[in-house]
Design a protein around this motif. Sequence first.
Motif, PDB file in Angstrom:
ATOM      1  N   VAL A 262      -6.064   5.533  -4.583  1.00 57.96           N
ATOM      2  CA  VAL A 262      -5.692   6.921  -4.351  1.00 57.96           C
ATOM      3  C   VAL A 262      -6.743   7.865  -4.924  1.00 57.96           C
ATOM      4  O   VAL A 262      -7.255   7.641  -6.018  1.00 57.96           O
TER       5      VAL A 262
ATOM      6  N   CYS B   9       0.848  -1.188   0.000  1.00 57.00           N
ATOM      7  CA  CYS B   9       0.000   0.000   0.000  1.00 57.00           C
ATOM      8  C   CYS B   9       0.888   1.243   0.000  1.00 57.00           C
ATOM      9  O   CYS B   9       1.405   1.654   1.040  1.00 57.00           O
TER      10      CYS B   9
ATOM     11  N   LEU C 199       2.165   4.954  -2.678  1.00 56.39           N
ATOM     12  CA  LEU C 199       2.061   5.787  -3.868  1.00 56.39           C
ATOM     13  C   LEU C 199       3.439   6.362  -4.145  1.00 56.39           C
ATOM     14  O   LEU C 199       4.060   6.953  -3.271  1.00 56.39           O
TER      15      LEU C 199
ATOM     16  N   ALA D 190      -3.197  -0.346  -2.988  1.00 54.79           N
ATOM     17  CA  ALA D 190      -3.554   1.036  -2.670  1.00 54.79           C
ATOM     18  C   ALA D 190      -4.596   1.568  -3.644  1.00 54.79           C
ATOM     19  O   ALA D 190      -4.640   1.168  -4.799  1.00 54.79           O
TER      20      ALA D 190
ATOM     21  N   CYS E 139      -5.767   1.727   1.918  1.00 55.16           N
ATOM     22  CA  CYS E 139      -5.187   0.378   1.763  1.00 55.16           C
ATOM     23  C   CYS E 139      -6.315  -0.645   1.628  1.00 55.16           C
ATOM     24  O   CYS E 139      -7.264  -0.641   2.413  1.00 55.16           O
TER      25      CYS E 139
ATOM     26  N   ILE F 190      -4.791   8.054   0.453  1.00 54.89           N
ATOM     27  CA  ILE F 190      -4.365   6.716   0.072  1.00 54.89           C
ATOM     28  C   ILE F 190      -5.097   5.741   0.988  1.00 54.89           C
ATOM     29  O   ILE F 190      -4.936   5.793   2.203  1.00 54.89           O
TER      30      ILE F 190
ATOM     31  N   VAL G 283       0.860   3.603  -8.455  1.00 47.38           N
ATOM     32  CA  VAL G 283       0.076   3.208  -7.287  1.00 47.38           C
ATOM     33  C   VAL G 283       0.430   1.771  -6.922  1.00 47.38           C
ATOM     34  O   VAL G 283       0.486   0.900  -7.796  1.00 47.38           O
TER      35      VAL G 283
ATOM     36  N   GLY H 113       0.852   4.089   2.640  1.00 47.35           N
ATOM     37  CA  GLY H 113      -0.518   4.260   3.093  1.00 47.35           C
ATOM     38  C   GLY H 113      -0.786   3.401   4.295  1.00 47.35           C
ATOM     39  O   GLY H 113       0.042   2.567   4.670  1.00 47.35           O
TER      40      GLY H 113
END
Length: 147
Positions: free
Chosen positions: A81, A32, A34, A79, A145, A143, A75, A51
């Motif tokens: 976003v 998870c 970014l 995750a 998870c 973000i 990403v 995240g």
Amino acid sequence: MHPTARSISTPLACLGVCLLAGSNAALASGDCWLDIYDKTNFEGAHVRIDGPAELLSLGKLAGEDWSNRIDSLKVGPKAQVIAYRLEHFQEAPSEQPYHGDAIRNWGGDPKGYSDQDISFAPGQMEHHLGELNYHQNINSLKIKCLP
């Protein structure tokens, strides 16, 4: 990892500007996250944000100002976003610049692009946010998870 890359963990990096929520399983597995870049095609300065996170501002991310700076992103596989044009997840004013002609020139349909926020799915990679009308135009993000 790129020489200018930084990896941050949200509890330390946010220093009071983020709220943590979501699945600890995805966080523990390292799936998870970014990755953001200040150049197209995943080049230039880079930061990994773990995240879950809710970043009200990107002004002091990893010791640098990332407001209106993100040009490409990746990403993580667990995750999800949501990115916003303004800080604090606010809606953009009606006079926000709109580049419908440019989107049409790139072969896109401007009706499919949000003026307020944009979502990115697990594993999604965007080599140039300009193609989505978000060229260096992200100032807050969330973000989430996934299990």
